[in-house]
Design a protein around this motif. Sequence first.
Motif, PDB file in Angstrom:
ATOM      1  N   GLY A  62      54.310  39.983  34.568  1.00 51.80           N
ATOM      2  CA  GLY A  62      55.404  40.334  35.459  1.00 51.80           C
ATOM      3  C   GLY A  62      56.687  39.578  35.176  1.00 51.80           C
ATOM      4  N   SER A  63      56.632  38.572  34.292  1.00 54.72           N
ATOM      5  CA  SER A  63      57.833  37.815  33.949  1.00 54.72           C
ATOM      6  C   SER A  63      58.878  38.680  33.263  1.00 54.72           C
ATOM      7  N   PHE A  64      58.467  39.821  32.747  1.00 53.63           N
ATOM      8  CA  PHE A  64      59.412  40.707  32.084  1.00 53.63           C
ATOM      9  C   PHE A  64      60.224  41.514  33.089  1.00 53.63           C
ATOM     10  N   ALA A  65      59.789  41.539  34.347  1.00 53.33           N
ATOM     11  CA  ALA A  65      60.530  42.272  35.372  1.00 53.33           C
ATOM     12  C   ALA A  65      61.922  41.664  35.496  1.00 53.33           C
ATOM     13  N   GLY A  66      62.907  42.508  35.486  1.00 47.86           N
ATOM     14  CA  GLY A  66      64.283  42.040  35.610  1.00 47.86           C
ATOM     15  C   GLY A  66      64.930  41.687  34.285  1.00 47.86           C
ATOM     16  N   ILE A  67      64.154  41.671  33.198  1.00 51.76           N
ATOM     17  CA  ILE A  67      64.740  41.417  31.883  1.00 51.76           C
ATOM     18  C   ILE A  67      65.387  42.728  31.422  1.00 51.76           C
ATOM     19  N   GLU A  68      66.603  42.625  30.974  1.00 56.94           N
ATOM     20  CA  GLU A  68      67.392  43.805  30.634  1.00 56.94           C
ATOM     21  C   GLU A  68      66.779  44.615  29.491  1.00 56.94           C
ATOM     22  N   THR A  69      66.643  45.913  29.724  1.00 59.27           N
ATOM     23  CA  THR A  69      66.163  46.853  28.709  1.00 59.27           C
ATOM     24  C   THR A  69      67.135  48.019  28.600  1.00 59.27           C
ATOM     25  N   ASP A  70      66.985  48.784  27.518  1.00 59.61           N
ATOM     26  CA  ASP A  70      67.822  49.967  27.354  1.00 59.61           C
ATOM     27  C   ASP A  70      67.112  51.194  27.936  1.00 59.61           C
ATOM     28  N   ALA A  71      67.686  52.354  27.745  1.00 59.51           N
ATOM     29  CA  ALA A  71      67.129  53.588  28.308  1.00 59.51           C
ATOM     30  C   ALA A  71      65.752  53.923  27.741  1.00 59.51           C
ATOM     31  N   GLU A  72      65.432  53.419  26.549  1.00 56.69           N
ATOM     32  CA  GLU A  72      64.131  53.671  25.927  1.00 56.69           C
ATOM     33  C   GLU A  72      63.082  52.619  26.306  1.00 56.69           C
ATOM     34  N   GLY A  73      63.472  51.657  27.140  1.00 55.36           N
ATOM     35  CA  GLY A  73      62.537  50.609  27.543  1.00 55.36           C
ATOM     36  C   GLY A  73      62.451  49.462  26.556  1.00 55.36           C
ATOM     37  N   ARG A  74      63.363  49.412  25.597  1.00 57.85           N
ATOM     38  CA  ARG A  74      63.402  48.311  24.631  1.00 57.85           C
ATOM     39  C   ARG A  74      64.300  47.211  25.184  1.00 57.85           C
ATOM     40  N   PHE A  75      63.892  45.980  24.956  1.00 57.30           N
ATOM     41  CA  PHE A  75      64.715  44.869  25.411  1.00 57.30           C
ATOM     42  C   PHE A  75      66.071  44.920  24.727  1.00 57.30           C
ATOM     43  N   THR A  76      67.102  44.583  25.466  1.00 54.96           N
ATOM     44  CA  THR A  76      68.419  44.453  24.864  1.00 54.96           C
ATOM     45  C   THR A  76      68.490  43.065  24.230  1.00 54.96           C
ATOM     46  N   ALA A  77      69.485  42.850  23.401  1.00 50.83           N
ATOM     47  CA  ALA A  77      69.648  41.542  22.768  1.00 50.83           C
ATOM     48  C   ALA A  77      69.815  40.459  23.838  1.00 50.83           C
ATOM     49  N   ARG A  78      70.567  40.763  24.880  1.00 52.46           N
ATOM     50  CA  ARG A  78      70.776  39.788  25.956  1.00 52.46           C
ATOM     51  C   ARG A  78      69.475  39.543  26.723  1.00 52.46           C
ATOM     52  N   GLY A  79      68.722  40.606  26.995  1.00 50.86           N
ATOM     53  CA  GLY A  79      67.443  40.464  27.678  1.00 50.86           C
ATOM     54  C   GLY A  79      66.453  39.670  26.844  1.00 50.86           C
ATOM     55  N   PHE A  80      66.435  39.966  25.553  1.00 50.18           N
ATOM     56  CA  PHE A  80      65.519  39.266  24.652  1.00 50.18           C
ATOM     57  C   PHE A  80      65.876  37.781  24.589  1.00 50.18           C
ATOM     58  N   ALA A  81      67.161  37.476  24.555  1.00 47.43           N
ATOM     59  CA  ALA A  81      67.611  36.079  24.532  1.00 47.43           C
ATOM     60  C   ALA A  81      67.201  35.353  25.811  1.00 47.43           C
ATOM     61  N   ALA A  82      67.213  36.052  26.949  1.00 53.05           N
ATOM     62  CA  ALA A  82      66.832  35.437  28.228  1.00 53.05           C
ATOM     63  C   ALA A  82      65.364  35.017  28.234  1.00 53.05           C
ATOM     64  N   MET A  83      64.543  35.702  27.453  1.00 51.92           N
ATOM     65  CA  MET A  83      63.120  35.365  27.419  1.00 51.92           C
ATOM     66  C   MET A  83      62.833  34.047  26.717  1.00 51.92           C
ATOM     67  N   ARG A  84      63.782  33.523  25.984  1.00 45.63           N
ATOM     68  CA  ARG A  84      63.573  32.241  25.289  1.00 45.63           C
ATOM     69  C   ARG A  84      63.302  31.103  26.271  1.00 45.63           C
ATOM     70  N   ALA A  85      63.651  31.320  27.538  1.00 44.56           N
ATOM     71  CA  ALA A  85      63.396  30.300  28.556  1.00 44.56           C
ATOM     72  C   ALA A  85      61.909  30.159  28.871  1.00 44.56           C
ATOM     73  N   PHE A  86      61.117  31.214  28.630  1.00 46.27           N
ATOM     74  CA  PHE A  86      59.708  31.136  28.998  1.00 46.27           C
ATOM     75  C   PHE A  86      58.738  31.678  27.938  1.00 46.27           C
ATOM     76  N   MET A  87      59.274  32.176  26.824  1.00 50.16           N
ATOM     77  CA  MET A  87      58.414  32.671  25.744  1.00 50.16           C
ATOM     78  C   MET A  87      58.682  31.840  24.487  1.00 50.16           C
ATOM     79  N   PRO A  88      57.638  31.543  23.726  1.00 53.79           N
ATOM     80  CA  PRO A  88      57.821  30.708  22.535  1.00 53.79           C
ATOM     81  C   PRO A  88      58.709  31.376  21.488  1.00 53.79           C
ATOM     82  N   ALA A  89      59.544  30.564  20.869  1.00 52.03           N
ATOM     83  CA  ALA A  89      60.452  31.072  19.839  1.00 52.03           C
ATOM     84  C   ALA A  89      59.685  31.726  18.698  1.00 52.03           C
ATOM     85  N   ALA A  90      58.546  31.168  18.316  1.00 48.55           N
ATOM     86  CA  ALA A  90      57.773  31.733  17.205  1.00 48.55           C
ATOM     87  C   ALA A  90      57.362  33.175  17.494  1.00 48.55           C
ATOM     88  N   LEU A  91      57.031  33.479  18.736  1.00 50.61           N
ATOM     89  CA  LEU A  91      56.678  34.840  19.117  1.00 50.61           C
ATOM     90  C   LEU A  91      57.901  35.746  19.033  1.00 50.61           C
TER      91      LEU A  91
END
Length: 129
Positions: A62-91
């Motif tokens: 559920g941590s992905f809730a609220g992370i910005e995605t596009d119309a196709e459900g793909r993370f946007t660059a800004r949304g993907f960058a926001a995940m660095r706060a809780f997801m490992p960089a290697a992933l």
Amino acid sequence: MRDFPEILSGVQAAVAKTLDLDGHEVTPDLRFFPDLNGESLEWLELSFYLEKTFGVRPPGIGSFAGIETDAEGRFTARGFAAMRAFMPAALLDRFKDCDSMPTSKELLEAITVLDIAHMMQMALEAKVD
């Protein structure tokens, strides 16, 4: 603070217990969902077990809730960058050379046992700070 080998060992044991596997079957490179046949309810069970073991929980699906995605459900660059706060960089870095950003399903399918250990390390470090 626990060292990383101790965290990894604890995560491997937790994954083995959650999925009813022998400990030697759970290697760091295996992906929780496609390789070990984990399911979302087992991810939840794993998170509870890890919280009991380490005193902190890994980020939930559920941590992905609220992370910005596009119309196709793909993370946007800004949304993907926001995940660095809780997801490992290697992933996250595994997707840097892809033609498009991943969906949450694609990202979840890429999570390895090693990534879970890094999530726990991040959660432990955040707890201390």
